[in-house]
Write a protein that holds these residues in place. Structure first.
Motif, PDB file in Angstrom:
ATOM      1  N   PRO A 211       0.877  -1.018  -0.044  1.00  0.00           N
ATOM      2  CA  PRO A 211       0.227   0.146   0.043  1.00  0.00           C
ATOM      3  C   PRO A 211       0.848   1.352  -0.166  1.00  0.00           C
ATOM      4  O   PRO A 211       2.068   1.375   0.596  1.00  0.00           O
ATOM      5  N   ASN A 212       0.452   2.406  -0.783  1.00  0.00           N
ATOM      6  CA  ASN A 212       1.301   3.507  -0.947  1.00  0.00           C
ATOM      7  C   ASN A 212       2.663   3.529  -1.367  1.00  0.00           C
ATOM      8  O   ASN A 212       3.495   3.919  -0.524  1.00  0.00           O
ATOM      9  N   PHE A 213       2.683   2.407  -2.298  1.00  0.00           N
ATOM     10  CA  PHE A 213       4.149   2.108  -2.746  1.00  0.00           C
ATOM     11  C   PHE A 213       4.944   3.328  -3.194  1.00  0.00           C
ATOM     12  O   PHE A 213       6.127   3.424  -2.888  1.00  0.00           O
ATOM     13  N   PHE A 214       4.245   4.133  -3.951  1.00  0.00           N
ATOM     14  CA  PHE A 214       4.961   5.291  -4.561  1.00  0.00           C
ATOM     15  C   PHE A 214       5.587   6.211  -3.579  1.00  0.00           C
ATOM     16  O   PHE A 214       6.569   6.804  -3.787  1.00  0.00           O
ATOM     17  N   SER A 215       5.203   6.252  -2.480  1.00  0.00           N
ATOM     18  CA  SER A 215       5.397   7.023  -1.533  1.00  0.00           C
ATOM     19  C   SER A 215       6.573   6.620  -0.418  1.00  0.00           C
ATOM     20  O   SER A 215       7.344   7.200   0.289  1.00  0.00           O
ATOM     21  N   SER A 241       8.505  -7.672 -12.593  1.00  0.00           N
ATOM     22  CA  SER A 241       8.405  -6.904 -13.838  1.00  0.00           C
ATOM     23  C   SER A 241       7.436  -5.740 -13.829  1.00  0.00           C
ATOM     24  O   SER A 241       7.480  -4.491 -14.129  1.00  0.00           O
ATOM     25  N   LEU A 242       6.338  -6.181 -13.538  1.00  0.00           N
ATOM     26  CA  LEU A 242       5.259  -5.220 -13.448  1.00  0.00           C
ATOM     27  C   LEU A 242       5.415  -4.057 -12.294  1.00  0.00           C
ATOM     28  O   LEU A 242       5.189  -2.988 -12.457  1.00  0.00           O
ATOM     29  N   ILE A 243       5.897  -4.527 -11.093  1.00  0.00           N
ATOM     30  CA  ILE A 243       6.169  -3.438 -10.126  1.00  0.00           C
ATOM     31  C   ILE A 243       7.372  -2.669 -10.444  1.00  0.00           C
ATOM     32  O   ILE A 243       7.200  -1.216 -10.288  1.00  0.00           O
ATOM     33  N   VAL A 244       8.357  -3.295 -11.227  1.00  0.00           N
ATOM     34  CA  VAL A 244       9.412  -2.336 -11.442  1.00  0.00           C
ATOM     35  C   VAL A 244       8.972  -1.214 -12.361  1.00  0.00           C
ATOM     36  O   VAL A 244       9.509   0.015 -12.471  1.00  0.00           O
ATOM     37  N   GLU A 245       8.077  -1.473 -13.432  1.00  0.00           N
ATOM     38  CA  GLU A 245       7.711  -0.614 -14.361  1.00  0.00           C
ATOM     39  C   GLU A 245       6.783   0.502 -13.937  1.00  0.00           C
ATOM     40  O   GLU A 245       6.690   1.595 -14.441  1.00  0.00           O
TER      41      GLU A 245
END
Length: 443
Positions: A211-215, A241-245
Motif C-alpha cells: 500500500p502507498n507504494f510510490f511514497s 517486472s510489473l512492479i518495476v515498470e
C-alpha cells in the motif's frame, strides 16, 4: 563458560541471524556436489581442524532442508579429525562433539531435481544412520508471532498459530457439502485470510501487499517488511517486472557475457553448436537473467554468498542506490547489517548441476528483483505482510506451511487463489508428506 561454539545454518540468510554464524558448507568445507562417500575438505594441519579440536558445541539451524549426505559427510570428517585428540572418539558420532540440529520438518525438505516423493523423504536426516543416536527436544512456543496487547488479540494469535500447525501437519481438510466435493489434498483457507468475493487480480494483490507504494518504495523498512510469495519463478518474474515498470526513473540494462566450456568437441564445433544467442536465452534458477533491468530505488536480492561477515549472503535483500556503468551501489535493508552500502559488480557464475553437455559460465551481477519471491526462497525470513499468490497450487511438501508462517501477525496474511475457471476461490492444495513424521515422537 568460555567454551567454543560454532553456529552454522543450511542457508546464508539464516546464518546472518546467528552471532558469528556461517553456512555449514562454508564453515566445514562441505562439497557442493555430494554423495554417500564424500568428506569435508579439511586438512589435519589446517586452522579449521585446530579450531574443531577445541570446539565443544556445534549448532546447525534449518537442518531439515539439508540433504542427509551433508551431515554424514561432516560426521566422517569430525571422526577423522578428533581421533588425533583421542582414538576412542573415532567411534563416536561427530567425533564426540555435541551437535545441536534445529529445524522444523513441516517446512520444505531437501530439493531433489526431478525427484519423486520417495527420493525427497529418503534424503532427509531422519533416514540417516545418525538419526537413531539423536535425542529429540521440542520447542512449543511460536517466537515468530508478535505477542498481542489485549486478550482478544492474544486469542486470535493463538488460533492462527494452531491453524498454521494444522496446515503443516496436514490436518486441515476442505468441507464436503452438497455442492462441491474436494480432493483429500485440498484445504479451505479461512475467510480472514482469503476472500473469494474479492477480485483475484494482480493489481489488488500488489495494492494490498504494497500500500502507498510510490511514497515508500525507497524506504528500507517498508520494503523489508513485506513480500509477495508464489510457488514458481515464472510468476515471480512477471510480478517483479510489473512492479518495476511503475517506478519512475531511468532504466539501466545490464547484459551478461555467456560462454560454454568443457565441451567434448572442437572449438569450431562449440561455436557452431552453442552460439551466444542460444546461451543468452538459457534461464536457470541458480543464475541471474541475461538482461537485468534495474532502476534506482529497486529492491533486489543476492543470489550468491559474497561475504557473510558483511551480511552479503544468498537471500539478502538490498536497495539499488546508484546504477553505474559496470556495477551498482546497494544498501542492505535486512538483518543486523541494515544501512551498510556495497558495490556489486559482474562476476562469473556457474550452475552446480545441469543436464547440459557443457559448462555454462555467465558473467553477470548476482541479483534478482525481489518484490515477489518464490516460497522456497522465503524460507528463513520473517515478514510483517505477505501476499500469497496462487495462480497454480503448491507442488511439494511444506510450501503452503512455509508461506503462511512467514508473517509475524495474523493480520499480515492475505491469500489470492485462482480457480480452474480463472475466478477467485478459497480452496487450494496442500501437500504434506506425512511419512516424514513417522520417526518423530509426538509431543
Amino acid at each position: 563458560m568460555g567454551l567454543i561454539v560454532l553456529p552454522v545454518a543450511s542457508s546464508g540468510i539464516v546464518s546472518t541471524l546467528m552471532p558469528g554464524g556461517r553456512t555449514a558448507h562454508s564453515r566445514f568445507k562441505i562439497p557442493i556436489v555430494i554423495d554417500d562417500c564424500s568428506s569435508c575438505a579439511i586438512g589435519h594441519d589446517s586452522d579449521i581442524a585446530s579450531l574443531i579440536k577445541h570446539t565443544n558445541l556445534i549448532i546447525w539451524d534449518e537442518a531439515p532442508m539439508q540433504h542427509r549426505f551433508s551431515f554424514e559427510c561432516l560426521d566422517r570428517s569430525l571422526r577423522d579429525i578428533m581421533k588425533a585428540v583421542d582414538k576412542t572418539r573415532y567411534n563416536m558420532p561427530f567425533g564426540g562433539i555435541i551437535v545441536v540440529i534445529g529445524g522444523d520438518f513441516r517446512q520444505i525438505l531437501p530439493v531433489i531435481p526431478h525427484g519423486s516423493r520417495g527420493d525427497v523423504v529418503s534424503s532427509t536426516i531422519t533416514r540417516s544412520y545418525l538419526w537413531p543416536k539423536a535425542k529429540i527436544l521440542f520447542l512449543n512456543r511460536n517466537m515468530r508471532l508478535n505477542q498481542g496487547n489485549s486478550e482478544e488479540e492474544i486469542l486470535a494469535l493463538k488460533k492462527f498459530a494452531e491453524w498454521v500447525l494444522q496446515i503443516g501437519n496436514g490436518q486441515v481438510k476442505a468441507p464436503i457439502d452438497s455442492f462441491e466435493h474436494y480432493k483429500n489434498d485440498e484445504v479451505l483457507i479461512p475467510s480472514d485470510f482469503c476472500d473469494p468475493e474479492m477480485k483475484n487480480s494482480v493489481e489488488n494483490m500488489i495494492h494490498w501487499t504494497y500500500p502507498n507504494f510510490f511514497s515508500n518504495y525507497k524506504c528500507p523498512r517498508y520494503i523489508s517488511e513485506r513480500a509477495i510469495l508464489t510457488p514458481t519463478n515464472q510468476v515471480v518474474g512477471h510480478l517483479n517486472s510489473l512492479i518495476v515498470e511503475t517506478i519512475q526513473g531511468a532504466e539501466s540494462r545490464y547484459f551478461s557475457i555467456d560462454k560454454a566450456e568443457d565441451f567434448g568437441g572442437s572449438t569450431e564445433e562449440m561455436s557452431f553448436a552453442f552460439p551466444p544467442e542460444y546461451l543468452n536465452a538459457i534461464n536457470i534458477l541458480e543464475l541471474p537473467v541475461h538482461e537485468l533491468k534495474l532502476k534506482e530505488g529497486v529492491a533486489v536480492m543476492l543470489m550468491r554468498n559474497l561475504n557473510q561477515t558483511l551480511g552479503l549472503c544468498n537471500g539478502t535483500r538490498i536497495l539499488i542506490t546508484r546504477c553505474l556503468n559496470q556495477c551498482v551501489e546497494c544498501e542492505v535493508i535486512t538483518d543486523a547489517f541494515v544501512g551498510t552500502r556495497h558495490f556489486i559488480p559482474r562476476m562469473e557464475l556457474t550452475p552446480t548441476d545441469t543436464k547440459f553437455p557443457f559448462k555454462l559460465i555467465r558473467k553477470q551481477m548476482p541479483l534478482q528483483i525481489c518484490y515477489s519471491m518464490t516460497i522456497n526462497k522465503s524460507q528463513g525470513q520473517s515478514l510483517q505482510r505477505v501476499g500469497l499468490f496462487l495462480p497454480n497450487p503448491v507442488f511439494t511438501h511444506g510450501q503452503q506451511y512455509v508461506a503462511i508462517s512467514r508473517v509475524t501477525s495474523h493480520t499480515g496474511l492475505k491469500v489470492f487463489i485462482e480457480g480452474h475457471n480463472g475466478s477467485s476461490t478459497n480452496v487450494t492444495k496442500n501437500f504434506v508428506y506425512k511419512e516424514i513424521f513417522y520417526q518423530l515422537p509426538t509431543t
